[in-house]
Design an enzyme around this catalytic site. Structure first.
Site, short mmCIF file in Angstrom:
data_model
loop_
_atom_site.label_atom_id
_atom_site.label_comp_id
_atom_site.label_asym_id
_atom_site.label_seq_id
_atom_site.Cartn_x
_atom_site.Cartn_y
_atom_site.Cartn_z
N ARG A 1 -25.28 -2.57 7.61
CA ARG A 1 -24.88 -3.97 7.46
C ARG A 1 -25.12 -4.77 8.73
O ARG A 1 -25.18 -5.99 8.67
CB ARG A 1 -23.39 -4.03 7.10
CG ARG A 1 -22.89 -2.94 6.21
CD ARG A 1 -21.47 -3.16 5.78
NE ARG A 1 -21.46 -3.89 4.53
CZ ARG A 1 -20.40 -4.50 4.02
NH1 ARG A 1 -19.27 -4.48 4.69
NH2 ARG A 1 -20.46 -5.13 2.88
N GLU B 1 -18.75 -5.61 10.40
CA GLU B 1 -19.67 -4.89 11.28
C GLU B 1 -20.69 -5.82 11.94
O GLU B 1 -21.09 -5.59 13.09
CB GLU B 1 -20.40 -3.79 10.50
CG GLU B 1 -19.51 -2.62 10.08
CD GLU B 1 -18.77 -2.87 8.77
OE1 GLU B 1 -18.00 -1.99 8.36
OE2 GLU B 1 -18.95 -3.97 8.18
N LYS C 1 0.84 -1.19 0.00
CA LYS C 1 0.00 0.00 0.00
C LYS C 1 0.89 1.25 0.00
O LYS C 1 1.85 1.35 0.77
CB LYS C 1 -0.90 -0.02 1.24
CG LYS C 1 -2.08 0.93 1.18
CD LYS C 1 -3.08 0.56 2.28
CE LYS C 1 -4.32 1.42 2.20
NZ LYS C 1 -5.33 1.01 3.17
#
Length: 639
Positions: A403, A375, A291
């Site tokens: 969610r 979540e 990244k």
């Protein structure tokens, strides 16, 4: 470092689509990659955006568009914030300077922008399910020549939905479906969980480094990378099966596995993808990337590798100072509460920094749980913590609570458990577009029995209401606040039940200001005063359950108006109207909020103006409503 002008370089400018990319010579590709990185850095430095994830997928995206024939072959991005390079290579490089600006490019894939974008997802762990259904549809329709490619990474494999999809994909041996695992070890911050630890141990194994060196070294000595070379390298990989452990994990699911592949070696990625494409069955291609690759400020940024910086200096990477925001206040208050009460623990779903929990994690590292992009698990794990005698505080973006609704309803509320959910980025968020506006929570939360919902209007009220929320021990609580700088402090001038009275007026209009809408409502009240209309402004503080004091207050006024930063349907305005109907109060109720549609990206003030949530709009509509009931106002000298 080349000059970063925010305009495509000569080579990138020549790429109007994947066909142009395929015609480039191999030795031109590193130049193209450098131009892409320059444009990524220059554009996000001005507008903000997801820089780190896209710097990491430059070579991977080039390779995919050279191997597959988009849009005939479909490339799905999970999460969608990794798709900036994909946008550039599909004809949008010339417009990339408009990223995340009104009328410009979205920060996520967008069907309205290009035929190369099929799903507009920015919620993680969904692309494999899309890909499963899409590949099945193509097979049923006889479109056997189409390949579906799902790129999953940036922590998305920590989401349970991805593994549900893998379970189904593995059961179908006849689908030309390729899963590219973009393994960068991070989501916003380092990826959490057993799977992540397993892959991390592999990345740091010296024998694995030796394999990568062998692969890269041999590939660079071969003019054209073809199947015989790849077969030989694949054989080496098979011989080190105990070291390259992910193969065992994925092949135990019944999925063909190709990897590990150096994701920054474009030719190595191409070779792996061509092999996977020709297999014509479900294949995992495991690609290792870094990244922020190629930009040292991002690579060396420990917190999140410039996952989603604000405006910054492209030369130094120094970010423009951010104003004192709601998230900062929450983070500070959590540290204070944590010192007072050892039973308070915090949960984040891979968003430690964005939700403000870094200070809490530093102060109480054994009381912070990062569950990854999960979540649903976060809420039910919180239920377990509460059953064990603790008071969990779950911090998520408002849009991501959608969610975990079932878990909040059936796992937390059903058991009347003391769990506090804190919703950041509630209401109109702006730049991130339709998927990130937190405009649903006040509607869906209305149906949860025993749940209490607080909406602070300013910094003191956020501190006050969070403290009140964690004191409630016989059911769940929610505290929600918007994105950005904290609103100016507004002191109450009185009390009505447990509500704050912000302005006292004659009984013309009762203005119910939900949280940060208070400033707007006070401005509207001033405008109404100029029209000879007096307004009482109250802040409910707790919008579920509503304070019974609203009933006599409403009965004493000609009109009740509710203003909220949420979708109008089923939210606080509807709850107020229902409460008054049940009490046989026939005073008319007007509700103002966000229309039930997906909003295009733009700055928050611009969106609020377009949807009529300004003080001028509210005052005008109230004046018109009052005038219909009081004809004398038609002749008011100031009208």
């Amino acid at each position: 470092m080349s000059e970063r002008t925010g305009q495509p370089g000569n080579l990138l400018e020549s790429v109007k689509g994947p066909g142009d990319l395929k015609r480039l010579a191999v030795d031109e590709l590193p130049v193209l990659a450098a131009e892409i990185r320059d444009l990524l850095i220059a554009s996000t430095a001005r507008s903000g955006g997801h820089l780190g994830p896209n710097l990491g997928v430059v070579e991977l995206t080039i390779a995919m568009h050279r191997v597959f024939d988009s849009p005939h072959d479909r490339i799905l991005w999970d999460t969608g914030h990794q798709a900036y390079v994909h946008k550039m290579l599909t004809g949008r490089a010339g417009r990339f300077g408009t990223l995340r600006q009104e009328g410009g490019l979205s920060g996520y894939p967008s069907q309205a922008e290009s035929e190369h974008d099929i799903i507009e997802n920015s919620h993680a762990s969904t692309a494999l399910s899309y890909a499963d259904g899409l590949a099945k549809a193509y097979r049923l329709k006889g479109e056997a020549g189409r390949t579906v490619v799902a790129v999953i990474g940036d922590g998305a494999l920590t989401g349970g939905m991805a593994w549900e999809a893998l379970n189904n994909i593995a059961a179908r041996k006849d689908l030309p479906l390729i899963i590219v695992v973009n393994d960068n070890g991070r989501s916003y911050s380092p990826t959490i969980g057993g799977l992540a630890s397993h892959l991390a141990s592999l990345r740091t194994n010296q024998r694995y480094e030796d394999v990568l060196d062998f692969v890269k070294g041999n590939l660079t000595r071969v003019p054209v990378v073809g199947s015989p070379v790849y077969d030989a390298l694949h054989g080496v990989k098979k011989g080190l099966k105990d070291v390259l452990a992910p193969q065992v994990m994925f092949e135990d699911l019944g999925l063909k596995y190709i990897g590990l592949v150096d994701g920054h070696d474009e030719q190595a990625v191409e070779a792996a993808l061509r092999r996977a494409r020709d297999f014509r069955r479900p294949v995992i291609v495991h690609v290792l990337t870094k990244k922020g690759f190629g930009y040292s400020p991002a690579e060396n940024h420990d917190e999140d590798c410039f996952h989603s910086p604000g405006v910054f200096d492209p030369l130094t990477g120094e970010e423009k100072p951010k104003p004192h925001g709601w998230t900062n206040v929450f983070g500070q208050e959590m540290v204070r509460l944590g010192a007072e009460r050892r039973d308070i623990v915090a949960i984040t779903a891979a968003m430690l920094g964005p939700t403000g929990l870094i200070p809490f994690s530093e102060a109480y590292p054994d009381r912070l749980y990062d569950v990854g992009i999960a979540e649903q698990h976060a809420l039910t794990s919180a239920a377990g913590l509460a059953l064990g005698g603790l008071h969990p505080v779950v911090a998520v973006y408002a849009t991501f609570l959608n969610r975990a609704f079932d878990q909040l309803l059936m796992d937390v509320a059903l058991h009347r458990l003391p769990v506090t959910v804190v919703l950041d980025r509630a209401g109109v968020t702006g730049d991130d577009g339709a998927s990130h506006n937190g405009m649903w929570d006040l509607s869906i939360l209305q149906v949860v029995p025993g749940l209490s919902v607080a909406v602070p209007r300013d910094e003191p009220r956020l501190r006050e209401l969070l403290a009140e929320a964690v004191e409630i021990d016989d059911g769940p609580t929610v505290v929600r606040y918007p994105k950005g700088a904290v609103a100016a402090e507004i002191e109450a001038v009185g009390r009505l039940g447990e509500m704050d009275v912000l302005r006292e007026g004659d009984p013309d209009v009762l203005l119910v200001a939900v949280g940060p809408m208070a400033e707007l409502c006070l401005e509207a009240a001033d405008l109404l005063d100029a029209q000879g209309i007096s307004a009482t402004v109250v802040d409910p503080r707790w919008v579920k359950p509503l304070d019974e004091a609203l009933v006599p207050a409403a009965r004493a006024h000609k009109l009740v108006v509710v203003v909220e930063d949420n979708g109008r349907v089923g939210a606080v305005g509807d709850a107020v109207a229902r409460m008054l109907r049940d009490a046989d109060v026939d005073v008319p109720v007007r509700t103002y909020g966000i229309p039930q549609r997906f909003l295009d990206h733009a700055k928050r003030p611009k969106i609020l103006g377009e949807i009529g949530l300004t003080s001028q709009d509210i005052a005008r509509q109230i004046t018109e409503a009052i005038a219909k009931r009081s004809p004398a106002l038609e002749n008011h000298p100031t009208r």
